[in-house]
Design a protein around this motif. Structure first.
Motif, PDB file in Angstrom:
ATOM      1  N   ASP A  68     -25.418   2.400  20.577  1.00 55.79           N
ATOM      2  CA  ASP A  68     -24.750   1.481  19.656  1.00 55.79           C
ATOM      3  C   ASP A  68     -24.695   2.142  18.282  1.00 55.79           C
ATOM      4  O   ASP A  68     -25.192   3.271  18.130  1.00 55.79           O
ATOM      5  N   PRO A  69     -24.041   1.507  17.290  1.00 52.80           N
ATOM      6  CA  PRO A  69     -23.888   2.208  15.998  1.00 52.80           C
ATOM      7  C   PRO A  69     -25.227   2.569  15.347  1.00 52.80           C
ATOM      8  O   PRO A  69     -25.275   3.362  14.420  1.00 52.80           O
ATOM      9  N   PHE A  70     -26.325   2.005  15.875  1.00 49.76           N
ATOM     10  CA  PHE A  70     -27.628   2.257  15.258  1.00 49.76           C
ATOM     11  C   PHE A  70     -28.530   3.171  16.087  1.00 49.76           C
ATOM     12  O   PHE A  70     -29.624   3.509  15.628  1.00 49.76           O
ATOM     13  N   GLY A  71     -28.086   3.493  17.293  1.00 44.07           N
ATOM     14  CA  GLY A  71     -29.024   4.264  18.104  1.00 44.07           C
ATOM     15  C   GLY A  71     -28.412   4.963  19.291  1.00 44.07           C
ATOM     16  O   GLY A  71     -27.300   4.666  19.735  1.00 44.07           O
ATOM     17  N   TRP A 316     -19.893 -11.567  17.121  1.00 47.48           N
ATOM     18  CA  TRP A 316     -19.358 -10.320  17.671  1.00 47.48           C
ATOM     19  C   TRP A 316     -18.880 -10.478  19.100  1.00 47.48           C
ATOM     20  O   TRP A 316     -19.157 -11.452  19.770  1.00 47.48           O
ATOM     21  N   ARG A 354     -28.627  -3.397  25.919  1.00 46.08           N
ATOM     22  CA  ARG A 354     -29.061  -2.021  25.647  1.00 46.08           C
ATOM     23  C   ARG A 354     -30.445  -1.744  26.219  1.00 46.08           C
ATOM     24  O   ARG A 354     -30.760  -0.622  26.629  1.00 46.08           O
TER      25      ARG A 354
END
Ligand code: XUL
Ligand code: CO
Length: 446
Positions: A68-71, A316, A354
């Motif tokens: 994801d955008p963070f990991g 989202w 995730r």
């Protein structure tokens, strides 16, 4: 292992220890069994299998890494190990067909570059697609599983950052055209029942730099060209537009069902185009799925469904597996009253979380989703057959069934005559909408 599972000799088994998922009924303790989805069970003249036409999506289920955008990726699935693109694509196809066959879904859905990684040129991509679709055909023949629809990924590559068919640069529009031609060829070769257009980048980030009217005209021209090409190649299925209001663009042109119905009619595409509606896209547009389905059904465009759900705590597109039986029952009421879908089915455009990192989590997601739909279908069928639901709805409109109300519906009254009737009647009596009673009926049959 059940004889219905087709692994070729020597082929690796990816979902070890899991056989064909059986139907065991509500009381089973087996987490890898269906409690509600019995593919042979008849509901109102059709089996559950025929009603739903369930499909597994290639992108979330077999390409999704959990990044994801963070990991970084969390899912180290063996079929995703880097290697030569075609070797990896074949591994993925082995895993995909093993999974779908064990699950017992009759269909799958794909983007062109879910099947095999895009090549460095259009010609190389086309070669790769030809090879991998040859392999897919073998797998389809062995398993009986087929594509519910194919589509082209016109949103991931940086060249599409300003749009694909609506890009202000003709060179990009032409490239998108080449890609759609190849994706149509692949879909037709694999016997795909339908073809989807989802316009993630067909919209804008700022209206300041955007000529919306011109872009919408280009989109319509592009869809006509794609449709004409596919028909020339003998494609008999429907084309579906998949509405979504935003994400990744700030505003997407295919905002919701009503916008798409208007677009399809305005540009003369109604003979060939219907809608592929998605639960989480409906809620992103501040609608319910039931609303979106009713709009499409009333326009004769209820084509196919992408099944998932959002999260009430944020806005989202979380693409969770469907689990809300109340929401699904509302959707199944519209589904049954519309006489089902036009050409489509129910595709799980849903991803395990995730932190759901094991291959068996893919089974739990799909089993849960299929069971939730089956339970909702049974409830909706019972509501329509055995409750006062239809009668109560009809009674609300009974004043249009005869007399002046019927004349009004048939266009036989002028505004002057309407006014005269009102003067004679005096203040209308108050009539309850009975929302709570309707809600109680749903809960009673779930
Ligand atoms: C994105 C989405 C897509 C389409 C196919 O939100 O739903 O996966 O279904 O391009
Ligand atoms: Co979708």
């Amino acid at each position: 292992m059940s004889s219905q599972i087709h692994l070729t000799l020597g082929q690796k088994e990816y979902f070890k220890g899991i056989g064909k998922i059986p139907y065991e009924g509500r009381e089973t303790d087996n987490p890898l069994a269906f409690r509600w989805y019995d593919e042979h069970r008849m509901v109102g003249g059709k089996t559950m299998k025929e009603h739903f036409r369930f499909a597994v999506c290639w992108w979330h289920s077999f390409c999704g890494t959990g990044a994801d955008p963070f990991g970084a990726p969390t899912k180290n699935f063996p079929w995703l190990r880097p290697g030569d693109p075609l070797g990896q694509a074949r591994d993925k196809m082995d895993a995909g067909f093993e999974f779908i066959t064990k699950l017992g879904a009759p269909f799958y859905c794909f983007h062109d570059y879910d099947l095999v990684a895009e090549g460095p040129s259009l010609a190389e991509s086309e070669k790769r697609l030809e090879k991998i679709t040859d392999y897919a055909l073998e797998k389809q023949q062995a398993s009986g599983v087929e594509p519910l629809w194919g589509t082209a990924n016109l949103f991931s590559h940086p060249r599409y950052m300003n749009g694909a068919a609506t890009n202000p640069d003709f060179a990009v529009v032409a490239h998108a055209g080449a890609q759609v031609r190849m994706a149509l060829d692949a879909t037709i070769k694999l016997g795909g029942a339908n073809y989807v257009f989802w316009g993630g980048r067909e919209g804008y980030m700022s209206l300041l730099n955007t000529d919306m009217k011109r872009e919408l005209g280009h989109l319509a021209r592009f869809l006509h060209m794609a449709k004409d090409y596919a028909r020339q190649q003998g494609f008999k299925g429907y084309f579906f537009i998949e509405p979504k209001p935003m994400e990744p663009s700030k505003h997407q042109y295919d905002f919701d069902a009503a916008t798409c119905v208007g677009f399809i009619r305005h540009f003369g595409l109604e003979g060939d185009f219907k809608l592929n509606l998605e639960f989480n896209h409906a809620t992103l547009a501040q609608h319910s799925m039931q609303h979106e389905m009713q709009v499409a059904a009333d326009a004769g465009m209820l084509g196919s469904l992408d099944a998932n759900r959002g999260d009430y705590q944020n806005g989202w597109d979380t693409d969770q597996f469907p689990a809300d039986v109340y929401e699904l029952t509302e959707a199944m009421l519209v589904f049954l009253e519309a006489g089902g879908l036009r050409g489509g089915g129910i595709n799980f455009d849903a991803k395990t979380r995730r932190n759901s990192t094991d291959p068996e989590d893919l089974f739990y997601g799909h089993i849960g989703g299929m069971d939730a739909f089956a339970r909702a279908l049974l409830a909706a069928h019972d509501i329509l057959e055995h409750s006062d639901y239809k009668k109560l709805r009809a009674e609300r409109y009974a004043s249009f069934d005869k007399g002046h109300g019927l004349d009004f519906e048939n266009g036989k009254l002028s505004l002057k005559e309407l006014a005269a009737i009102a003067a004679k009647n005096g203040e209308p009596e108050q009539r309850s909408g009975r929302q709570e009673l309707f809600e109680n009926i749903l809960n009673r049959y779930i």
